[in-house]
Design an enzyme around this catalytic site. Structure first.
Site, PDB file in Angstrom:
ATOM      1  N   ASN A   1      -0.371  18.105 -21.591  1.00  0.00           N
ATOM      2  CA  ASN A   1      -0.492  16.876 -22.525  1.00  0.00           C
ATOM      3  C   ASN A   1      -0.308  17.625 -23.976  1.00  0.00           C
ATOM      4  OD1 ASN A   1      -1.300  15.082 -20.911  1.00  0.00           O
ATOM      5  ND2 ASN A   1      -3.108  15.842 -20.540  1.00  0.00           N
TER       6      ASN A   1
ATOM      7  N   GLU B   1      -4.391  16.837 -12.010  1.00  0.00           N
ATOM      8  CA  GLU B   1      -4.718  17.183 -13.532  1.00  0.00           C
ATOM      9  C   GLU B   1      -6.013  17.340 -13.588  1.00  0.00           C
ATOM     10  OE1 GLU B   1      -4.182  14.909 -17.485  1.00  0.00           O
ATOM     11  OE2 GLU B   1      -2.270  15.142 -16.782  1.00  0.00           O
TER      12      GLU B   1
ATOM     13  N   ARG C   1       0.840  -1.235  -0.105  1.00  0.00           N
ATOM     14  CA  ARG C   1       0.026   0.028   0.065  1.00  0.00           C
ATOM     15  C   ARG C   1       0.879   1.160  -0.031  1.00  0.00           C
ATOM     16  NH1 ARG C   1      -4.463  -2.270   4.235  1.00  0.00           N
ATOM     17  NH2 ARG C   1      -5.553  -3.475   2.563  1.00  0.00           N
TER      18      ARG C   1
ATOM     19  N   HIS D   1       9.335   8.025 -27.272  1.00  0.00           N
ATOM     20  CA  HIS D   1       8.289   8.815 -26.878  1.00  0.00           C
ATOM     21  C   HIS D   1       8.410  10.471 -27.300  1.00  0.00           C
ATOM     22  CE1 HIS D   1       5.242  10.761 -24.233  1.00  0.00           C
ATOM     23  NE2 HIS D   1       6.007  11.418 -23.917  1.00  0.00           N
TER      24      HIS D   1
ATOM     25  N   LYS E   1       3.598  11.653 -11.558  1.00  0.00           N
ATOM     26  CA  LYS E   1       2.754  10.272 -12.530  1.00  0.00           C
ATOM     27  C   LYS E   1       3.666   8.961 -12.488  1.00  0.00           C
ATOM     28  CE  LYS E   1      -0.370  13.306 -15.204  1.00  0.00           C
ATOM     29  NZ  LYS E   1      -0.804  13.327 -16.634  1.00  0.00           N
TER      30      LYS E   1
ATOM     31  N   LYS F   1       7.393  22.553 -15.157  1.00  0.00           N
ATOM     32  CA  LYS F   1       6.623  21.428 -14.730  1.00  0.00           C
ATOM     33  C   LYS F   1       5.989  21.597 -13.212  1.00  0.00           C
ATOM     34  CE  LYS F   1       5.596  16.791 -15.328  1.00  0.00           C
ATOM     35  NZ  LYS F   1       6.039  15.305 -15.948  1.00  0.00           N
TER      36      LYS F   1
ATOM     37  N   HIS G   1       0.915   9.563 -28.158  1.00  0.00           N
ATOM     38  CA  HIS G   1       0.367   8.348 -27.513  1.00  0.00           C
ATOM     39  C   HIS G   1       0.052   7.167 -28.466  1.00  0.00           C
ATOM     40  CE1 HIS G   1       0.561   9.958 -22.960  1.00  0.00           C
ATOM     41  NE2 HIS G   1       1.736   9.785 -23.497  1.00  0.00           N
TER      42      HIS G   1
ATOM     43  N   GLU H   1      10.298  17.074 -25.465  1.00  0.00           N
ATOM     44  CA  GLU H   1       9.538  17.625 -24.445  1.00  0.00           C
ATOM     45  C   GLU H   1      10.057  19.036 -23.954  1.00  0.00           C
ATOM     46  OE1 GLU H   1       7.238  16.381 -22.908  1.00  0.00           O
ATOM     47  OE2 GLU H   1       6.874  14.136 -23.130  1.00  0.00           O
TER      48      GLU H   1
ATOM     49  N   ARG I   1      -2.882  21.395 -15.210  1.00  0.00           N
ATOM     50  CA  ARG I   1      -2.042  20.541 -15.717  1.00  0.00           C
ATOM     51  C   ARG I   1      -2.276  19.767 -17.037  1.00  0.00           C
ATOM     52  NH1 ARG I   1       1.067  15.803 -11.881  1.00  0.00           N
ATOM     53  NH2 ARG I   1       2.553  15.122 -13.287  1.00  0.00           N
TER      54      ARG I   1
ATOM     55  N   HIS J   1       0.426  15.198 -26.948  1.00  0.00           N
ATOM     56  CA  HIS J   1       0.634  13.983 -26.359  1.00  0.00           C
ATOM     57  C   HIS J   1      -0.544  13.162 -27.046  1.00  0.00           C
ATOM     58  CE1 HIS J   1       3.880  15.519 -24.329  1.00  0.00           C
ATOM     59  NE2 HIS J   1       3.910  14.220 -23.519  1.00  0.00           N
TER      60      HIS J   1
END
Length: 356
Positions: A241, A233, A108, A258, A130, A223, A248, A172, A237, A244
């Protein structure tokens, strides 16, 4: 070394800029820590963490899945790890994503840190909390948002990157420059050719190293500022993307890094923005010129893959029934998110395929 603190609701993360990988032992207890890395990184930098228990994974995006997570969980149990253990992800973005996911779900949740060794991971994948794995052909479909205790940014690791890996990270940084504004955008545009050409020759001058260091730090600051304001997000935020949505989808249909997919995705976003009359032709050309400096073809090359691209977008996390959040561009420093119909995306994809 410079420390930037990312203070989010899920916890604080110390971003240690220009710290050395060899100093990892100063930031965690060797006896309680397990390092997760890939074989290539272990071969290059193994001396820097030789006293730590180590788990080797592939480090490939295609292996960033629940099966790999299960293998790591099993190994952690074999190491008798408990809730007082600490886990470090040392490698590229796939390694840090995998490590963050495993650490935040094992027992956990146990504390963890990152030592990203690629440009892309240093400015993006390793920052912001993330953590996720791919599932059934969908990218980062299962994951958490949990901040690492620390992120060690060692620019020396960039020297061992291939030119392709380096340029993937540049993709990026270009995204950040469009989000941030004209000053950062123009600085990047004015120095990008020099940085890439010197890197390809493996002969970065002291001046160019300083410029690159500045670009990395500014990207991280951008960032951090956004994540602190919107960690989960729910609003701001989402601008991260940019490029993206298509990127993706391309990653799931083509075997490219990427950052290269992001470069293609930014071009798509720019052209889509011009089509919708948000971005004028002159500003579009400025963005396109910078993208082309990377040497990555901005030709989408998806004419024969339209159905696969559309299917991949249908599994995008940003989708809401028959709509999706898409990041549009007005100019450098002015990007915004709009919820649009998927059929509108299909029309643009089809138009661009015909025109290409």
């Amino acid at each position: 070394m410079k420390t930037i603190t990312l203070a989010a609701k899920s916890g604080q993360s110390r971003l240690l800029i220009n710290e050395r990988l060899e100093n990892l032992h100063k930031h965690c207890d060797v006896n309680k820590t397990v390092v997760i890395t890939d074989k290539n990184t272990a071969d290059l930098y193994g001396n820097g963490f030789k006293n730590f228990k180590t788990i080797i994974i592939s480090g490939e995006e295609k292996d960033k899945n629940l099966e790999t997570a299960g293998t790591i969980y099993k190994k952690l149990l074999e190491f008798s790890c408990d809730r007082h253990s600490f886990i470090v992800g040392l490698g590229g973005g796939a390694v840090t994503d995998m490590t963050g996911f495993v650490a935040s779900t094992f027992l956990r949740g146990v504390r963890f840190g990152f030592v990203p060794t690629t440009l892309l991971a240093q400015v993006d994948a390793g920052i912001g909390g993330k953590n996720g794995v791919n599932f059934m052909g969908s990218k980062n479909m299962i994951g958490t948002i949990t901040q690492p205790d620390f992120v060690i940014i060692d620019a020396n690791t960039l020297k061992t990157l291939s030119a392709r890996e380096f340029i993937s990270g540049i993709g990026e940084i270009i995204k950040y420059s469009i989000i941030a504004g004209e000053d950062f955008f123009n600085q990047l545009a004015g120095n990008l050719y020099l940085i890439i050409s010197e890197f390809q020759k493996k002969s970065l001058s002291e001046k160019t190293e300083a410029i690159l260091s500045y670009l990395i730090e500014e990207s991280i600051k951008i960032k951090v500022d956004i994540v602190e304001k919107d960690e989960k997000e729910t609003g701001l935020r989402k601008v991260l993307n940019l490029g993206h949505t298509l990127a993706h989808a391309i990653e799931l249909t083509e075997d490219i890094p990427h950052g290269e997919a992001v470069i293609k995705g930014i071009k798509f976003a720019a052209d889509f923005s011009t089509r919708e009359e948000f971005l004028n032709i002159e500003e579009n050309r400025k963005i396109t010129n910078m993208l082309e400096l990377t040497g990555v073809s901005t030709y989408l090359g998806i004419k024969t893959k339209r159905d696969k691209i559309k299917e991949a977008i249908c599994h995008d996390k940003k989708k809401k029934q028959d709509t999706i959040d898409f990041v549009f561009i007005r100019n450098a420093g002015d990007v915004f998110v709009s919820n649009i119909k998927l059929k509108t995306i299909w029309e643009v994809v089809d138009d661009m395929c015909i025109n290409q």
